[in-house]
Design a protein around this motif. Structure first.
Motif, PDB file in Angstrom:
ATOM      1  N   GLY A 163       0.789  -1.232   0.000  1.00 28.19           N
ATOM      2  CA  GLY A 163       0.000   0.000   0.000  1.00 28.19           C
ATOM      3  C   GLY A 163       0.813   1.269   0.000  1.00 28.19           C
ATOM      4  O   GLY A 163       0.342   2.308   0.444  1.00 28.19           O
ATOM      5  N   LEU A 164       2.053   1.219  -0.471  1.00 26.17           N
ATOM      6  CA  LEU A 164       2.890   2.421  -0.439  1.00 26.17           C
ATOM      7  C   LEU A 164       3.409   2.806  -1.820  1.00 26.17           C
ATOM      8  O   LEU A 164       4.432   3.472  -1.925  1.00 26.17           O
ATOM      9  CB  LEU A 164       4.088   2.209   0.497  1.00 26.17           C
ATOM     10  N   LEU A 165       2.686   2.401  -2.868  1.00 28.40           N
ATOM     11  CA  LEU A 165       3.158   2.719  -4.217  1.00 28.40           C
ATOM     12  C   LEU A 165       3.350   4.224  -4.396  1.00 28.40           C
ATOM     13  O   LEU A 165       4.307   4.667  -5.025  1.00 28.40           O
ATOM     14  CB  LEU A 165       2.156   2.180  -5.249  1.00 28.40           C
ATOM     15  N   ASP A 166       2.461   5.004  -3.799  1.00 26.65           N
ATOM     16  CA  ASP A 166       2.546   6.457  -3.969  1.00 26.65           C
ATOM     17  C   ASP A 166       3.736   7.080  -3.237  1.00 26.65           C
ATOM     18  O   ASP A 166       4.064   8.232  -3.452  1.00 26.65           O
ATOM     19  CB  ASP A 166       1.259   7.122  -3.461  1.00 26.65           C
ATOM     20  N   LYS A 167       4.339   6.309  -2.323  1.00 23.66           N
ATOM     21  CA  LYS A 167       5.446   6.869  -1.536  1.00 23.66           C
ATOM     22  C   LYS A 167       6.795   6.377  -2.044  1.00 23.66           C
ATOM     23  O   LYS A 167       7.813   6.554  -1.368  1.00 23.66           O
ATOM     24  CB  LYS A 167       5.303   6.461  -0.065  1.00 23.66           C
ATOM     25  N   ALA A 168       6.824   5.757  -3.215  1.00 23.72           N
ATOM     26  CA  ALA A 168       8.043   5.078  -3.678  1.00 23.72           C
ATOM     27  C   ALA A 168       9.270   5.981  -3.668  1.00 23.72           C
ATOM     28  O   ALA A 168      10.364   5.542  -3.353  1.00 23.72           O
ATOM     29  CB  ALA A 168       7.821   4.498  -5.067  1.00 23.72           C
ATOM     30  N   TYR A 169       9.094   7.252  -3.998  1.00 24.37           N
ATOM     31  CA  TYR A 169      10.262   8.120  -4.135  1.00 24.37           C
ATOM     32  C   TYR A 169      10.421   9.106  -2.984  1.00 24.37           C
ATOM     33  O   TYR A 169      11.160  10.059  -3.072  1.00 24.37           O
ATOM     34  CB  TYR A 169      10.218   8.828  -5.491  1.00 24.37           C
ATOM     35  N   VAL A 170       9.705   8.821  -1.909  1.00 23.18           N
ATOM     36  CA  VAL A 170       9.806   9.666  -0.718  1.00 23.18           C
ATOM     37  C   VAL A 170      10.928   9.109   0.156  1.00 23.18           C
ATOM     38  O   VAL A 170      11.184   7.914   0.162  1.00 23.18           O
ATOM     39  CB  VAL A 170       8.458   9.618   0.035  1.00 23.18           C
ATOM     40  N   ARG A 171      11.628   9.991   0.875  1.00 25.93           N
ATOM     41  CA  ARG A 171      12.654   9.497   1.788  1.00 25.93           C
ATOM     42  C   ARG A 171      11.997   8.836   2.995  1.00 25.93           C
ATOM     43  O   ARG A 171      10.982   9.300   3.495  1.00 25.93           O
ATOM     44  CB  ARG A 171      13.537  10.659   2.250  1.00 25.93           C
ATOM     45  N   VAL A 172      12.625   7.755   3.466  1.00 27.60           N
ATOM     46  CA  VAL A 172      12.028   6.982   4.554  1.00 27.60           C
ATOM     47  C   VAL A 172      11.800   7.825   5.811  1.00 27.60           C
ATOM     48  O   VAL A 172      10.812   7.628   6.511  1.00 27.60           O
ATOM     49  CB  VAL A 172      12.904   5.748   4.856  1.00 27.60           C
TER      50      VAL A 172
END
Lengths: 287, 518
Positions: A163-172
């Motif tokens: 459920g995190l496809l939209d956060k793929a390029y966000v820093r952890v």
């Protein structure tokens, strides 16, 4: 507030050779994944962590190892993937005794989920997930963060499943605790493991998010026929999400039952007198 | 037309899951006619009354093709791959087969948030319905509501399909219902439901589209033909499917891959690449401007260095006692300079830490002072002081002290700015004074950095002090300077060896101390 549980995709994954092989293992009448016999470990400071643990785990099982802090849960889990070397006893993975030489084979088929996530905080989510593929990647190119298109698509696929496809390029470091553990799970499943070891995966999360993480772990394990060994100290979560409960106390197995046959009163009884660190969560909805 | 199995007529049955009960919601008739005509195989449509019936028909072989919801498909496929998805429809006007589960209520309802559905009468789909049951129950589980728990709701009503569920909300039979976005949109489009008749309180995450499936009982050439025909159907007529009219059918695996592919990004963004290129460009210009030629540099230096080395060897230690005296003086200058720097930088460091500076004015003054002394090299400071005070150790001590005060104060301030503020809060809440907070919450936290930085500055000052003698500020630098002037290169090498040995010794001591303390 609502952390979406992404519906894990319903379409069949493209079947790779490895997948097929794993599938066959799953079909073969519940094969033993792990057989542990007489495992003992004493630490340098004299702490007796494990005093002869015998345990067999069948393929596809979701096993919860339940016990208070200091019961030896973590040592057990760490000795399975070789982070701790036991003093005595044997561990067999798919009928082969574990030796330092074939440890890498086990590690190639084992995913691990950690209590404190153990992510690289200032890398992007997708790069963290891709670290799960490092052992089979080109050693030089991967040091430059270069991965194949196929590997990156697999990472995105795993992120969609958690459920995190939209956060793929966000820093952890921009994510919440629950989201971080989802990244941890995506990282652990990207190499299509046979066995998933989870060491207190929800100990740093609040009860509601804990439940959704446990639900995700269980669903992913079922869908991909992954065997899970999960350490927990929350009885309620163990009862709700496991197939089998192993009770560990003072380095010994004191309970080993299918979850359906376990009742809370019994567990409470086992831990009477030293139940510090064991939580009975009172869910808002009575189960 | 083609026969797919020799000598036998094949009849196919299409099991249709009960997502909708009117043609505007789920229309497969035209597609079935087309497939039947093109393959010469008769296809019988069977609208099932629940998802379980459709799953059962496909698994026991009484249906060979089917239309299922995504979750029902997963149940039907099982782990053995009996049932396979081969096409999924993209609704008219959309670019993806994905849809959502929606929680809807009447406009005037008191339910505004998902959490408000507790204790209401809720309408859900049957156990295998994706957007009617599976997804909504997960979304509710996320906020701690268990749909299987009778006590959490006034009543849980299982609906025949999404259209009945929508009507049940409009009629007031249920307070809230979980329905598929595809059905709701179809009903709004054909005018049977007005947009002002309902309110959406929650939209789920993406759900992969509902697929057309076939079982493994069908001959593989027929499977392939069916798939080709369905994927190509939009070129021949207006195809229908879930949600009424359908743009086209696509391969589900393909469509999922495309869905992921649009999110691929290069591992190195253009900013990084531009940055690296700019870096190379600037340095190339610097090299060209300075006329740096590496080949010349190497060939010349080989020539001269051998000459210089020849003159430096063997080192001349004839006035060893004198040199050691000067070296000791150098170390003393450095120690005194460091002490001066530490003393000065403690108050200035405290004032220039943003989180504990009493006000912005003092903070600004303190910062300016540190920057000022960092900006003036100790050499220049020492030269001026030699003129003002005269030759000797003092100009060196003062120059080193003030210059490195600029550094230390900055280091202290940074260490203080990065401390954990939580203990400060705790002490504040217990009524500690500012000084007490400093002593108990700040000092212990910055102690390791304090000691580490002081040792580093001491180390650095010894190295710098060896040079200060050159401008007349005392120490071994003066000896070095005069040896150079007299072209006594063998004495120069002796001095360099003494400096090296001293710094090596100091470094060993300081790393030992560091390891012990930190």
């Amino acid at each position: 507030m609502i952390l979406c549980v992404k519906l894990t995709s319903y379409y069949p994954r493209q079947r790779t050779k490895q997948n097929l092989a794993l599938g066959q293992i799953g079909v073969n009448l519940k094969k033993m994944v792990l057989e542990i016999a007489g495992l003992q470990k004493t630490f340098g400071n004299g702490t007796l962590a494990l005093r002869g643990v015998d345990l067999s785990v069948q393929s596809g099982d979701f096993v919860v190892v339940l016990g208070p802090s200091g019961s030896g849960k973590t040592t057990l889990l760490r000795s399975i993937n070789g982070l701790v070397t036991a003093d005595a006893g044997t561990i067999k993975f798919h009928n082969q005794a574990l030796t330092p030489v074939n440890l890498s084979r086990l590690r190639r088929h084992t995913g691990m989920v950690f209590q404190d996530f153990n992510l690289v905080e200032n890398l992007s989510v997708i790069n963290n997930v891709l670290t799960g593929l490092l052992d089979t990647s080109n050693k030089f190119l991967s040091m430059l963060y270069l991965f194949s298109r196929k590997q990156k698509l697999e990472a995105l696929d795993c992120l969609e499943r958690v459920g995190l496809l939209d956060k793929a390029y966000v820093r952890v470091d921009q994510l919440s605790g629950g989201q971080k553990q989802r990244v941890g799970i995506a990282r652990s499943i990207i190499k299509k493991p046979v066995l998933l070891l989870a060491d207190e995966p929800v100990a740093s999360l609040d009860p509601m998010i804990s439940r959704s993480i446990m639900m995700l772990l269980r669903d992913i394990a079922r869908e991909n026929s992954i065997t899970v060994i999960c350490n927990l100290h929350q009885v309620e979560l163990a009862l709700r999400y496991s197939d089998r409960i192993i009770g560990l106390s003072g380095g010994r197995i004191v309970l080993d039952k299918a979850t359906a046959d376990v009742d809370q009163a019994f567990i409470r009884n086992i831990y009477r007198g030293h139940d510090r660190g064991l939580f009975f969560e009172h869910a808002t909805d009575k189960m | 037309m083609d026969k797919y199995v020799q000598g036998s007529e094949i009849k196919l049955t299409l099991a249709i899951a009960p997502a909708s009960d009117h043609p505007g919601g789920l229309d497969l008739d035209a597609l079935v006619d087309y497939l039947s005509r093109e393959t010469g195989v008769s296809i019988l449509s069977k609208r099932c009354s629940d998802y379980a019936e459709a799953i059962e028909m496909l698994r026991n072989g009484s249906a060979q093709i089917g239309w299922l919801g995504p979750y029902a498909f997963r149940e039907a496929a099982g782990r053995d791959g009996t049932v396979e998805a081969f096409a999924v429809g993209i609704p008219k006007g959309k670019d993806s087969p994905n849809y959502h589960s929606l929680f809807i209520v009447k406009p005037a309802s008191k339910i505004h948030l998902l959490a408000d559905v507790r204790n209401s009468v809720i309408g859900v789909g049957d156990q295998f319905s994706t957007s009617g049951r599976e997804v909504p129950s997960r979304e509710l589980a996320e906020i701690g509501i268990d749909i299987g728990n009778e006590n959490a709701f006034a009543k849980v009503v299982t609906m025949d399909n999404h259209d009945t569920a929508i009507r049940a909300v409009l009629n007031g039979e249920v307070d809230v219902a979980a329905v598929s976005s595809v059905n709701l949109e179809a009903l709004v489009v054909d005018g049977s439901v007005r947009p002002d008749e309902f309110r959406i309180i929650h939209q789920s995450t993406n759900i992969p589209g509902a697929p057309l499936v076939y079982t493994r009982n069908i001959p593989s050439n027929l499977k392939q033909r069916l798939k080709e025909l369905v994927l190509d159907a939009h070129n021949h007529f207006q195809v229908g499917g879930y949600g009424g009219l359908v743009e086209r059918y696509v391969d589900p695996v393909e469509s999922h891959r495309k869905h992921l592919e649009v999110r691929l990004r290069p591992q190195w963004g253009w900013r990084t690449i531009v940055g690296i290129l700019a870096f190379i460009f600037v340095y190339a210009l610097v090299f060209i401007d300075l006329e740096v030629s590496l080949t010349q540099l190497i060939s010349r230096s080989i020539m001269y260095i051998s000459d210089v080395l020849g003159r430096m060897l063997p080192p001349d230690f004839s006035n060893f006692r004198e040199l050691m005296g000067a070296m000791v003086e150098t170390v003393e200058i450095a120690m005194l300079g460091t002490l001066l720097a530490i003393t000065l930088s403690i108050p200035i460091g405290l004032l220039s830490a943003r989180n504990i500076a009493p006000n912005y004015f003092l903070y600004f003054i303190a910062r300016t002072v540190t920057v000022f002394f960092r900006a003036i090299p100790e050499f220049i400071m020492a030269m001026i002081l030699v003129i003002a005070i005269g030759f000797g150790a003092m100009p060196g001590v003062i120059a080193l002290g003030f210059h490195t005060m600029g550094f230390l104060a900055k280091f202290y301030a940074e260490a203080i700015e990065h401390i954990d503020e939580n203990p400060i809060q705790a002490l504040d809440s217990m009524g500690a004074s500012k000084g007490q907070v400093l002593a108990f919450a700040i000092v212990p936290q910055v102690m390791p950095a304090f000691i580490g930085n002081n040792l580093y500055i001491l180390d650095r000052n010894i190295r710098m002090a060896t040079m200060l003698g050159i401008v007349g500020a005392g120490g071994i630098g003066y000896e070095l300077q005069s040896a150079f002037r007299m072209f006594e290169y063998d004495r120069v090498s002796a001095i360099i060896i003494i400096i090296f040995a001293t710094i090596f010794l100091i470094d060993m001591i300081s790393s030992h101390v560091r390891a012990k303390i930190m």
